[in-house]
Design an enzyme around this catalytic site. Sequence first.
Site, PDB file in Angstrom:
ATOM      1  N   ASP A 125      -3.461   4.676  -0.520  1.00 43.07           N
ATOM      2  CA  ASP A 125      -4.143   3.414  -0.213  1.00 43.07           C
ATOM      3  C   ASP A 125      -4.529   3.338   1.256  1.00 43.07           C
ATOM      4  O   ASP A 125      -5.631   2.894   1.593  1.00 43.07           O
ATOM      5  CB  ASP A 125      -3.244   2.206  -0.536  1.00 43.07           C
ATOM      6  CG  ASP A 125      -3.010   2.009  -2.021  1.00 43.07           C
ATOM      7  OD1 ASP A 125      -3.923   2.288  -2.823  1.00 43.07           O
ATOM      8  OD2 ASP A 125      -1.901   1.561  -2.375  1.00 43.07           O
ATOM      9  N   THR A 126      -3.623   3.768   2.126  1.00 36.71           N
ATOM     10  CA  THR A 126      -3.916   3.671   3.559  1.00 36.71           C
ATOM     11  C   THR A 126      -5.060   4.600   3.950  1.00 36.71           C
ATOM     12  O   THR A 126      -5.907   4.227   4.763  1.00 36.71           O
ATOM     13  CB  THR A 126      -2.663   3.940   4.423  1.00 36.71           C
ATOM     14  OG1 THR A 126      -2.148   5.233   4.144  1.00 36.71           O
ATOM     15  CG2 THR A 126      -1.595   2.887   4.194  1.00 36.71           C
ATOM     16  N   ALA A 148       0.837  -1.198   0.000  1.00 34.17           N
ATOM     17  CA  ALA A 148       0.000   0.000   0.000  1.00 34.17           C
ATOM     18  C   ALA A 148       0.875   1.253   0.000  1.00 34.17           C
ATOM     19  O   ALA A 148       1.976   1.244   0.538  1.00 34.17           O
ATOM     20  CB  ALA A 148      -0.903   0.006   1.227  1.00 34.17           C
ATOM     21  N   ASP A 149       0.351   2.321  -0.610  1.00 33.73           N
ATOM     22  CA  ASP A 149       1.018   3.612  -0.492  1.00 33.73           C
ATOM     23  C   ASP A 149       0.167   4.493   0.425  1.00 33.73           C
ATOM     24  O   ASP A 149      -0.841   4.030   0.968  1.00 33.73           O
ATOM     25  CB  ASP A 149       1.253   4.257  -1.867  1.00 33.73           C
ATOM     26  CG  ASP A 149      -0.033   4.522  -2.647  1.00 33.73           C
ATOM     27  OD1 ASP A 149      -1.113   4.652  -2.023  1.00 33.73           O
ATOM     28  OD2 ASP A 149       0.041   4.618  -3.885  1.00 33.73           O
ATOM     29  N   SER A 150       0.558   5.740   0.606  1.00 36.40           N
ATOM     30  CA  SER A 150      -0.152   6.595   1.565  1.00 36.40           C
ATOM     31  C   SER A 150      -1.609   6.824   1.163  1.00 36.40           C
ATOM     32  O   SER A 150      -2.489   6.871   2.022  1.00 36.40           O
ATOM     33  CB  SER A 150       0.574   7.924   1.750  1.00 36.40           C
ATOM     34  OG  SER A 150       0.699   8.595   0.519  1.00 36.40           O
TER      35      SER A 150
END
Length: 78
Positions: A39-40, A35-37
Site C-alpha cells: 500500500d505504501t 496500510a501494508d508495505s
Amino acid sequence: MSDTAERVKKIVVEHLGVDADKVTEGASFIDDLGADSLDTVELVMAFEEEFGVEIPDDAAETILTVGDAVKFIDKASA
C-alpha cells in the site's frame, strides 16, 4: 488544510478505503490507517503521478505519515 494536504488526503482515502476523518496530518499510514508495505509503495506512486514529483526510495522510506507526504511534496514542488 492546504491544497496539497487535501489532495494527499483524497488519494489516501481512495487507495486505502479509510474514512476521511481518520486521515489527519499526524496519521501513520501503517499504524493508524492500516496500510501494508505494498500500500505504501502504491501511495508513493500515486503521489508522484498526482503532483508530478519524483520520490526516491530513500525519501519514500521517511514518509511515514500524511504530514510527511505533504511536507515532502510541498518541498519538491517549490
